[in-house]
Scaffold this motif. Structure first.
Motif: not given
Ligand code: HEC
Ligand code: HEC
Length: 263
Positions: A197-210
């Protein structure tokens, strides 16, 4: 040469042949774990040829995603953007009117079509678990999913959420000692691997949770465990650092823009 030398040579030859017979034919066959059939197997074994060339195929993982063969250009081309836009009205409540969410729900704008497609199919099959998204994906047809994927892929990507932070070493270098490939070798920057996936600009909390869910196995829809193997090796502070980095990363080369054509 005199007869003595000839005798010595003949003796050496005889010993050599006997050693070959014993080493290559007899010994391998009397080993208790020898399962091969004939002489050829015995010779192969003595010569150190592995009995199976490929590592044993792991047993089918019921959780593992089976969407591996979808990364074709035809997929992105197969969607109807207009129809996808209409279907997306059901998604705006959480994913934002233009696919950019203000909460911790993942952005879909500019996401590669093959990623949106795979994730929706995985929710549908239960390979990725999330009560809300599984329920929503259940009602979508294959064509609906293609159209939604095509619609979101062409929306402009979000602008960075804040000032870019220093680049954590894992992003561009990885850590060979822990078998962590650089994030940028799959997620863009160095290379873009299909399905990443394209990750840039996703929420920090979402990225960390995944990443946390990949690490503890709560999320296991990554084909070939490519993300689980990485996330398991990461320390909590590293997960936080890369999540912050991607959440705030400046989009290099453009202020905003649609997705590159899916490869
Ligand atoms: C009620 C809120 C809600 C609605 C409505 C909703 N979603 Fe989601 N969606 C979420 C949440 C929350 C997640 C993250 C779930 C997780 O952690 O697995 C998500 C995840 C996703 C993902 C995975 C994104 C990624 O980067 O992995 C896709 C794709 C997606 N949604 C598509 C859709 C589509 C298409 C619709 C409309 C048909 C839709 N969603 C409607 C809340 C919603
Ligand atoms: C070998 C390629 C590869 C590398 C290296 C890699 N990733 Fe991934 N990553 C993937 C793939 C493929 C997926 C999608 C998995 C799936 O199908 O659900 C993914 C998914 C993710 C997700 C979930 C995104 C979402 O929208 O759901 C996050 C977060 C993530 N990666 C972060 C990272 C970080 C941070 C690194 C570096 C420490 C990294 N990845 C390194 C291939 C990779």
């Amino acid at each position: 040469m005199n007869a003595g030398v000839w005798r010595a040579l003949a003796g050496l030859l005889a010993i050599g042949v006997a050693a070959l017979l014993v080493g290559f034919l007899w010994l391998p066959q009397v080993k208790p774990d020898f399962t091969g059939g004939g002489l050829w197997d015995a010779i192969c074994r003595a010569a150190g040829v592995p009995s199976t060339w490929a590592p044993a195929v792991p047993r089918e993982d019921a959780q593992a995603s089976r969407v591996a063969a979808v990364f074709t250009p035809a997929l992105a081309a197969g969607g109807d953007v207009g129809r996808g836009g209409t279907l997306a009205l059901r998604c705006t409540m959480c994913h934002g009117a233009r696919g950019v969410s203000t909460s911790d729900v993942p952005n879909l704008a500019g996401q590669y079509a093959e990623v949106t497609y795979k994730q929706l199919i995985d929710y549908q099959n239960g390979h990725r678990r999330h009560a809300l998204m599984q329920g929503l994906a259940a009602g979508l047809s294959e064509q609906d999913i293609r159209d939604l994927a095509a619609f979101y892929a062409q929306l402009p990507r979000p602008s960075p959420a804040g000032p870019a932070t220093a680049v954590p070493p894992l992003v561009n270098v990885g850590d060979p000692m822990r078998n962590i490939a650089p994030c940028a070798s799959c997620h863009g920057g160095i290379d873009k691997k299909p399905g990443s996936p394209w990750l840039d600009g996703m929420s920090q909390a979402y990225l960390a949770t995944q990443m946390q869910q990949f690490a503890d196995g709560a999320r296991r829809n990554d084909t070939l465990a490519s993300m689980r193997n990485i996330a398991r090796q990461m320390r909590p502070e590293e997960i936080e650092a890369v999540a912050r980095y991607y959440a705030t990363r400046a989009i290099v080369g453009r202020a905003e823009g649609g997705a590159e054509p899916a490869r």
